[in-house]
Design an enzyme around this catalytic site. Structure first.
Site, short mmCIF file in Angstrom:
data_model
loop_
_atom_site.label_atom_id
_atom_site.label_comp_id
_atom_site.label_asym_id
_atom_site.label_seq_id
_atom_site.Cartn_x
_atom_site.Cartn_y
_atom_site.Cartn_z
N SER A 60 -29.55 6.11 19.40
CA SER A 60 -30.96 5.82 19.11
C SER A 60 -31.41 6.27 17.73
O SER A 60 -32.40 5.77 17.22
CB SER A 60 -31.86 6.49 20.17
OG SER A 60 -31.59 7.88 20.25
N ASP A 349 -41.10 11.55 18.91
CA ASP A 349 -41.18 11.70 20.36
C ASP A 349 -40.29 12.88 20.76
O ASP A 349 -39.93 13.71 19.92
CB ASP A 349 -40.82 10.40 21.10
CG ASP A 349 -39.36 10.01 20.98
OD1 ASP A 349 -38.56 10.79 20.41
OD2 ASP A 349 -38.99 8.92 21.45
N HIS A 352 -36.62 12.22 18.91
CA HIS A 352 -36.35 11.42 17.72
C HIS A 352 -37.25 11.79 16.54
O HIS A 352 -38.42 12.14 16.74
CB HIS A 352 -36.51 9.93 18.06
CG HIS A 352 -35.64 9.48 19.18
ND1 HIS A 352 -36.10 9.34 20.47
CD2 HIS A 352 -34.31 9.19 19.21
CE1 HIS A 352 -35.11 8.95 21.25
NE2 HIS A 352 -34.01 8.86 20.52
#
Length: 385
Positions: A60, A349, A352
């Site tokens: 991610s 978040d 991340h």
């Protein structure tokens, strides 16, 4: 300022014409030829002679939206508000408020943003491709069936390599792949998932044995890319993710998860050793590895020094440190809070970085000195032909 031979020829030629129109036309023709003399054509594609493509593998931190196009859950997607809104003004699938590290690297290399490989409109074969998938690991068992694991990303790359050979011809495709840079980040999900799913893996294997499995799978993929022509590889080492909001929120006392910090340190030592070995064993193998563990630790612990106001609490989420993974309200927990200015935060978040942190990390990777990246920085790798 030195004048090239071509420029001198152009100036000399222009003086031979007295009529204004003829002079203009001839000068334009000579200068046009001079400007484009270094262009090289790969099949139907004409590119600068020193064009370097960028191929991206990982999770991610690097995913640009591949998970938008697979059958998965919103836990592994970021194609909804507020992701992406501070730069793209829409949610592209990137796990940030804006650009990711590979986006900035592409900008520095004067490339367009590298398109997700699974995007239905993906046609920019000669600029590279992004194979990364949020939630992916080096191990196929990590979030199996919900993400594109590293080995499947390799399969996608091999399919693209065949397409490049078909589109460009064998010789031109070989040249493109040889000059390209291969950017890879993988492993954090292999380790973090041990905590988030309460795994008992260490009842049957040691931490070192588990790290060796992760590094072993990564090494296999590197060697396979090398066989296809890849020579220049960029890596970032494992971040101190035991201190990320998600792991602190779920750890007793909301302290850093020391087990995960230890795994990150073991991973980084093993990765450094294997890259040195590959450099010795594989002819022409060049690499860059950035010390993200130290760089990010410094920003978590001393955010003001690096232009942030908050290093531990996420901009978006809920619970302690906003570490409950609820940003956007599309996952199992619907409630979430959103800060006013993501640029003041290290984390967007629960797991991340913000675009601001991504930019700082990308700048270190691109032009950092040996205390943060080596043996090459990415700028040097891109310039190697």
């Amino acid at each position: 300022m030195k004048i090239s031979i071509n420029e001198k020829l152009a100036q000399s030629a222009c003086t031979r014409f007295n009529m204004m129109n003829l002079r203009f036309n001839f000068c334009f023709l000579v200068l046009f030829t001079t400007l484009f003399i270094s262009t090289h054509c790969l099949g139907p594609f004409c590119l600068p002679e020193k064009h370097v493509a960028l191929f991206i593998f990982g999770d991610s931190l690097f995913d640009a939206g591949n998970n938008n196009y697979i059958n998965t859950t919103t836990d592994y997607q970021a194609n909804y508000e507020p992701y992406g809104e501070n730069f793209f003004k829409y949610s592209s699938g990137r796990f940030s408020d804006g650009r990711t590290v590979p986006d900035f690297i592409a900008e520095f290399a004067k490339l367009p943003f590298i398109t997700p490989y699974l995007h239905p409109d993906y046609h920019h074969y000669t600029d590279g491709a992004n194979f990364a998938s949020a939630g992916a690991g080096a191990l196929a068992e990590t979030h199996q069936g919900l993400v594109i694991d590293l080995n499947t990303q390799l399969s996608n790359f091999k399919n693209l390599e065949k397409l490049l050979r078909k589109k460009l011809g064998d010789a031109e495709a070989k040249t493109l792949l040889f000059r390209s840079v291969y950017l890879i980040h993988i492993g954090s999900n292999d380790y973090a998932s041990l905590v988030t799913r309460n795994s008992n893996v260490f009842q049957s294997s040691s931490q070192k044995e588990y790290v060796d499995m992760v590094i072993g799978n990564l090494t296999f993929v590197i060697k396979e890319i090398y066989k296809k022509g890849g020579r220049k590889f960029g890596f970032i080492n494992m971040a101190p993710f035991g201190c990320f909001p998600l792991l602190r929120a779920t750890n007793p006392g909301n302290t850093c998860n020391q087990e995960l910090t230890t795994l990150a340190e073991l991973h980084n030592k093993a990765l450094s050793k294997v890259l040195q070995k590959l450099e010795n064993d594989l002819d022409g193998f060049k690499y860059s590895i950035a010390d993200t563990f130290t760089s990010l630790s410094e920003r978590i612990n001393n955010p003001l020094k690096y232009g942030f106001k908050e290093g531990s609490i996420a901009c978006c989420g809920t619970g302690p440190f906003r570490g409950i993974n609820s940003c956007g309200g599309k996952r199992s927990v619907k409630e979430y809070e959103l800060c006013e200015n993501a640029g003041e935060y290290v984390f967007f978040d629960s797991f991340h970085p913000t675009e601001k942190l991504n930019q700082q990390l990308a700048e270190l990777m691109w032009s950092g000195t040996l205390d943060v990246i080596g043996p090459y920085n990415l700028k040097a790798l891109f310039e190697l032909i």
